[in-house]
Design an enzyme around this catalytic site. Structure first.
Site, mmCIF file in Angstrom:
data_model
loop_
_atom_site.group_PDB
_atom_site.id
_atom_site.type_symbol
_atom_site.label_atom_id
_atom_site.label_comp_id
_atom_site.label_asym_id
_atom_site.label_seq_id
_atom_site.Cartn_x
_atom_site.Cartn_y
_atom_site.Cartn_z
ATOM 1 N N CYS A 296 7.143 18.137 -22.033
ATOM 2 C CA CYS A 296 8.389 18.567 -21.376
ATOM 3 C C CYS A 296 9.538 17.565 -21.490
ATOM 4 O O CYS A 296 10.507 17.810 -22.203
ATOM 5 C CB CYS A 296 8.110 18.864 -19.906
ATOM 6 S SG CYS A 296 6.985 20.254 -19.700
HETATM 7 N N1 NAD Z 1 2.204 21.480 -20.499
HETATM 8 C C1 NAD Z 1 3.094 21.410 -19.506
HETATM 9 O O1 NAD Z 1 3.029 20.517 -18.677
HETATM 10 C C2 NAD Z 1 4.185 22.448 -19.345
HETATM 11 C C3 NAD Z 1 4.770 22.634 -18.103
HETATM 12 C C4 NAD Z 1 5.755 23.595 -17.971
HETATM 13 C C5 NAD Z 1 6.157 24.320 -19.083
HETATM 14 N N2 NAD Z 1 5.599 24.094 -20.292
HETATM 15 C C6 NAD Z 1 6.039 24.902 -21.434
HETATM 16 O O2 NAD Z 1 5.068 25.909 -21.662
HETATM 17 C C7 NAD Z 1 4.982 26.219 -23.052
HETATM 18 C C8 NAD Z 1 3.535 26.121 -23.512
HETATM 19 O O3 NAD Z 1 3.112 24.773 -23.384
HETATM 20 P P1 NAD Z 1 1.587 24.356 -23.330
HETATM 21 O O4 NAD Z 1 1.591 22.960 -22.805
HETATM 22 O O5 NAD Z 1 0.740 25.366 -22.631
HETATM 23 O O6 NAD Z 1 1.227 24.375 -24.893
HETATM 24 P P2 NAD Z 1 -0.212 24.132 -25.528
HETATM 25 O O7 NAD Z 1 0.013 23.476 -26.833
HETATM 26 O O8 NAD Z 1 -1.137 23.497 -24.542
HETATM 27 O O9 NAD Z 1 -0.808 25.597 -25.759
HETATM 28 C C9 NAD Z 1 -0.221 26.570 -26.504
HETATM 29 C C10 NAD Z 1 -1.290 27.527 -27.031
HETATM 30 O O10 NAD Z 1 -0.612 28.563 -27.743
HETATM 31 C C11 NAD Z 1 -1.408 28.924 -28.838
HETATM 32 N N3 NAD Z 1 -0.567 29.677 -29.790
HETATM 33 C C12 NAD Z 1 0.362 29.210 -30.644
HETATM 34 N N4 NAD Z 1 0.926 30.241 -31.314
HETATM 35 C C13 NAD Z 1 0.334 31.379 -30.860
HETATM 36 C C14 NAD Z 1 0.480 32.750 -31.159
HETATM 37 N N5 NAD Z 1 1.371 33.187 -32.054
HETATM 38 N N6 NAD Z 1 -0.291 33.632 -30.497
HETATM 39 C C15 NAD Z 1 -1.207 33.220 -29.593
HETATM 40 N N7 NAD Z 1 -1.383 31.922 -29.266
HETATM 41 C C16 NAD Z 1 -0.616 31.023 -29.891
HETATM 42 C C17 NAD Z 1 -1.942 27.613 -29.349
HETATM 43 O O11 NAD Z 1 -3.083 27.794 -30.146
HETATM 44 C C18 NAD Z 1 -2.245 26.864 -28.038
HETATM 45 O O12 NAD Z 1 -3.573 27.066 -27.612
HETATM 46 C C19 NAD Z 1 5.950 25.241 -23.742
HETATM 47 O O13 NAD Z 1 7.181 25.862 -23.949
HETATM 48 C C20 NAD Z 1 6.109 24.126 -22.738
HETATM 49 O O14 NAD Z 1 7.348 23.468 -22.875
HETATM 50 C C21 NAD Z 1 4.596 23.196 -20.451
#
Ligand code: NAD
Length: 453
Positions: A296
């Site tokens: 983030c």
């Molecule tokens: N991790 C955090 O602390 C946090 C907090 C708030 C918001 N966010 C936001 O949430 C979003 C996701 O972050 P995250 O940390 O969960 O990411 P992450 O990398 O942990 O997980 C994302 C998942 O999406 C999958 N993926 C990618 N493309 C795909 C597709 N086309 N279809 C299906 N699955 C697909 C990947 O294989 C992965 O398992 C980001 O925009 C991030 O900025 C993250």
């Protein structure tokens, strides 16, 4: 569970229908489907998507989790996913019971009444938003969209993104948001590893392409979240997330600046911050450190800056904060050099052990961790580096080489220890009193020989 189909013509796009041209797609009759196998499909089962899926399932919804990574699906199935204890229990219950399935079959998205997209939104090496993953996930969701569905984006992104990647392409397919289909944006606020706030207790901001879309999004998240804050547009919801994380970035940069000021004045910055934090209003504590990591803070403000550049709008406070934060690992390197020099040792050839390399304590998460840059810079400058972190067996440095974890830190024989992340599961018994520690957390006043960053 059986599928009850109202009209065959409104079936989700199947494998062969994905091959249709836009012109063909425009011919799809807009007949809303009213029966679905699942209440909601979650696209992307990562740090955000999996806990969200589990919260919705715990609230009684039938959930389909979709992830393109077979490796991720295998980790979830094996129960090895990095989750809070409470979510681990939920996962076990969900996998053993009804109404929860995980799959790599993206064609099943049309089997869900609502689709929530939570895929990564990283930045590239030029600090430019890398929208490839999000754009491809949105294309997949639009291709599979079924009239009557609710499509919700929750990935952090720039204001206007949901319109660009969902509303407009849906229109090309003949599906008008608010009429044939519902489109909303709700930023995720999950804090991986933090069990102080139950997912259900964290309010959700929800915006929609139309008031009906906003209401549909609020109704879905209202199934598990106790507090929904509706906003007037998709863009307000998108921008609110960027404000939240930019606010943190700017305040962390300020805390770092205060750390420098306190060091110069011989004061403990932690004591100063804790004292200021006793004020019950108008102050929120942020703490200095070796830099910021995770998905983030190092990334999200760049989504805003990128879009502002396009509009020829300057944001000097944010620009400065981001460059201050990005410069912290180099500051650590310089302090290592100074501290060794004070002992009459050059950096080249000295043995430097970094303790804790995750981007924050007690999580096995290396994403954007400043430790990776610190280790790489130390190695590039000729130091003999090692790391000790119970969460990791090895890491890859910037130069491509693999660095294996030091299991016995005492045997490493460090000239200097750098405390980067203070995990609870690191046992400091090994530290002999004569070893100097550069404390980038500013907190470990108990260490026998310590210098602050
Ligand atoms: N991790 C955090 O602390 C946090 C907090 C708030 C918001 N966010 C936001 O949430 C979003 C996701 O972050 P995250 O940390 O969960 O990411 P992450 O990398 O942990 O997980 C994302 C998942 O999406 C999958 N993926 C990618 N493309 C795909 C597709 N086309 N279809 C299906 N699955 C697909 C990947 O294989 C992965 O398992 C980001 O925009 C991030 O900025 C993250």
């Amino acid at each position: 569970m059986s599928i009850e189909i109202v009209d065959d013509s409104s079936l989700p796009l199947t494998h062969q229908s994905r091959q249709r041209t836009t012109a063909d797609a425009l011919l799809i009759p807009v007949i809303p489907r009213t029966q679905f196998d699942f209440d909601v499909a979650i696209v992307g089962l990562g740090y955000v998507g999996l806990p969200t899926a589990l919260s919705l399932h715990a609230a009684g919804l039938r959930v389909l989790g979709v992830d393109v990574s077979e490796r991720r699906l295998a980790v979830i199935r094996s129960g090895e996913a990095d989750l809070l204890e409470s979510d681990r229990d939920r996962l076990e219950t969900a996998m053993a019971g009804d109404g929860f399935q995980i799959t790599g079959d993206t064609y099943r998205l049309g089997d869900a009444a609502a689709v929530i997209i939570c895929v990564p939104t990283p930045i590239d090496e030029h600090l430019t938003p890398d929208l490839e993953i999000l754009a491809s996930a949105c294309t997949m969701v639009v291709d599979a969209a079924v009239p009557g569905q609710l499509l919700m984006l929750t990935s952090t992104t720039y204001p206007g993104c949901t319109r660009d990647l969902l509303v407009t392409p849906l229109l090309v397919r003949g599906l008008t948001a608010g009429k044939d289909i519902f489109v909303s944006f709700s930023p995720e606020r999950i804090d991986p590893g933090n069990d102080r706030y139950a997912h259900e207790d964290v309010p959700r901001v929800v915006g929609g392409a139309t008031p009906a879309c906003q209401a549909a999004g609020a109704a879905l998240l209202g199934r598990y979240a106790r507090n929904i804050h509706g906003v007037s547009s998709l863009e307000v919801a998108e921008m609110s997330k960027l404000l939240e994380n930019t606010f943190r970035a700017v305040n962390i940069a300020l805390a770092n600046e205060f750390a420098e000021a306190c060091l110069a004045l011989g004061l403990s910055v932690i004591e100063v911050i804790n004292a200021a934090a006793t004020k019950p209003y108008g102050f929120m504590p942020f703490f200095p450190g070796a830099g910021v990591g995770g998905h983030c803070i190092p990334c999200d403000p760049h989504y805003l800056l990128w879009q502002l550049r396009k509009a020829h709008v300057d944001a000097p406070v944010i620009e400065h904060a981001m460059s201050e934060i990005a410069g912290r690992p180099r500051r650590v390197l310089e302090r290592v050099r100074e501290t060794l020099a004070d002992q009459g040792k050059p950096l080249r050839g000295s043995r430097v052990l970094v303790v804790g390399i995750s981007y924050k304590p007690n999580v096995a998460d290396l994403r954007e961790s400043p430790a990776l840059e610190i280790l790489s810079m130390l190695a590039d400058q000729g130091a003999d580096v090692g790391f000790h972190d119970p969460f990791f067996g090895a890491v890859r440095l910037r130069n491509g080489s693999e660095l294996t974890a030091t299991v016995d830190p005492d045997a490493f024989g460090a000239d200097l220890v750098v405390l980067h992340t203070d995990h609870d599961n690191v046992d400091w018994e090994w530290l002999s009193p004569e070893v100097l520690v550069l404390d980038t957390t500013y907190r470990r006043t108990d260490l026998p020989r310590r210098v602050q960053l």
